[in-house]
Write an enzyme that holds these catalytic residues in place. Sequence first.
Site, PDB file in Angstrom:
ATOM      1  N   HIS A   1       0.877  -1.176   0.000  1.00 23.53           N
ATOM      2  CA  HIS A   1       0.000   0.000   0.000  1.00 23.53           C
ATOM      3  C   HIS A   1       0.916   1.229   0.000  1.00 23.53           C
ATOM      4  O   HIS A   1       0.955   1.998   0.946  1.00 23.53           O
ATOM      5  CB  HIS A   1      -0.932  -0.040   1.213  1.00 23.53           C
TER       6      HIS A   1
ATOM      7  N   ASN B   1     -12.165  -0.481  -5.241  1.00 26.18           N
ATOM      8  CA  ASN B   1     -12.390   0.704  -4.398  1.00 26.18           C
ATOM      9  C   ASN B   1     -13.197   1.733  -5.172  1.00 26.18           C
ATOM     10  O   ASN B   1     -12.941   1.961  -6.364  1.00 26.18           O
ATOM     11  CB  ASN B   1     -11.059   1.354  -3.991  1.00 26.18           C
TER      12      ASN B   1
ATOM     13  N   TYR C   1     -15.237   5.671  -4.309  1.00 32.31           N
ATOM     14  CA  TYR C   1     -15.722   6.698  -3.384  1.00 32.31           C
ATOM     15  C   TYR C   1     -16.690   7.663  -4.049  1.00 32.31           C
ATOM     16  O   TYR C   1     -17.630   8.122  -3.430  1.00 32.31           O
ATOM     17  CB  TYR C   1     -14.545   7.528  -2.834  1.00 32.31           C
TER      18      TYR C   1
HETATM   19  O1  IFM Z   1      -6.549   6.971   2.279  1.00 34.98           O
HETATM   20  C1  IFM Z   1      -6.723   6.516   0.981  1.00 34.98           C
HETATM   21  C2  IFM Z   1      -6.142   5.126   0.826  1.00 34.98           C
HETATM   22  O2  IFM Z   1      -4.810   5.059   1.201  1.00 34.98           O
HETATM   23  C3  IFM Z   1      -6.246   4.690  -0.608  1.00 34.98           C
HETATM   24  N1  IFM Z   1      -7.589   4.838  -1.109  1.00 34.98           N
HETATM   25  C4  IFM Z   1      -8.257   6.091  -0.875  1.00 34.98           C
HETATM   26  C5  IFM Z   1      -8.173   6.457   0.581  1.00 34.98           C
HETATM   27  C6  IFM Z   1      -8.930   7.762   0.852  1.00 34.98           C
HETATM   28  O3  IFM Z   1      -8.426   8.795   0.077  1.00 34.98           O
END
Ligand code: IFM
Length: 477
Positions: free
Chosen positions: A139, A325, A327
Amino acid sequence: MRLLITFTAVLAVVSAQTASNRFPDDFMFGAATSAYQIEGAWNEDGKGESIQDNFFHNHPLFILEQNGDVACDSYHKYKEDVQMLKALNADVYRFSISWPRVLPNGDLDVINQAGIDYYNNLINELLANGIQPLVTMYHWDLPQALQYIGGWPNELLADYFVEYARILFENFGDRVKWWITFNEPHQFVEGYSVPWGAPGQRAPGIGDYLATHTVIKAHARVWHLYDEQYRATQNGSVGITLNMDWPEPETNSTEDAEAAERARQFVMGMFGHPIYSKDGDYPAVVRQQVDANSKAEGRPRSRLPTFTQEEIEYIRGTADFFGMNNYNVTFVTPGLRGHNPSKKRDTAVITSAPESLSWGLRKQLNWVATQYPGYPIIITENGHLNLGGRNDTDRIEYYTEYLGAVLEAIYTDGVPVIGYTAWSLMDNVEWNRGFTVTFGLYEVDTSSPNRTRTPKESAGFMAEVFRTKQLPNQYKQ
Ligand code: IFM
């Protein structure tokens, strides 16, 4: 294979059910974090320097207020973190392993036993509390020693990554059944094109593509390593996590529709197509755009490297599940923006500011299931950013809407979603923005040396959703 068969059985049951506010019984719920963002102890007990340590120490203006030197101090407080997960009724905890905590130089010359002990303790503590580890190998915290030899654009990095992965399988694979090789490669390869993210190498449209090429090969080799040498005894699953803010056409014109699809292929398809598609290799539109632009720039070769046919076949199908992922949604239209050359310019779209719209998650799940059929999907990150505070009803609203969209994707659309880990377990170092914005279900008091954790209202809400595997009754389809 085992997983796919199990999943087919689950799908049959799921599609026989009517739309519901209840998730399937074996749906995995949990929360997510990453090493740099929570561990702290950046140079304790033999840990090596990562590119994040190096970058934020040398460029303090690129991070607000606090960097990851102490972060949430999870290196010392992991037992408390596990109790927080337990209070949330989490089935899984998605965390990442810091490569330089295990291999301080990135190589096998030094294996840091203290680092291995830390992750063993965390894994054992999770299992003792009935929580499954879902482990990300990378990560974004490359050992700085490997950046000194060029970082991800250097193809040798794939060798180093495979050797690191072997150490992880050997030490933790008896207990870890879910592995993610890389988190959001689209994001971290950006560090080879822009100055504000580690390692801050300014080679847009070149360095990021070279890094992409190595990362895809490294992922495939780790999956094959597991498949050939560990799967039979360890019986786990290996995937990769890809991210996207769902690109939606700005209008219903054909041009906008094409621009949106181009954006999807440049962001998610760049990694998804070689690994998960039937044909493998980079998406045709990506290949075509970058080749044409490179030619027009008078270059003797494309800025995007090519896979041999043998490599295409070796990489294709190297995953047991799809980590996704999401958002936000962005609205796109055709247009040339950004540095020339750059990935942005190759993509040839203009993108609006991101907006939190839950239908984007549903559309993205459907897109992934259509592009890459046959793979179970775990939503490995989704969450709400605000400026802090325990009375986070905005976050409860966000989760209610987004989890509703997941239910619709499962029951109405038949998308094979098998798990969801909320970002994030607790407030943490949000990269350049430090602790000034928050995503946590738990608040972390960064003014106290104890880094005191306190549940927010959203923690209580999610604990109930995770316990009942159900959205509250006010949510109805
Ligand atoms: O905090 C980050 C994460 O490290 C990777 N994906 C998005 C998150 C929120 O911005």
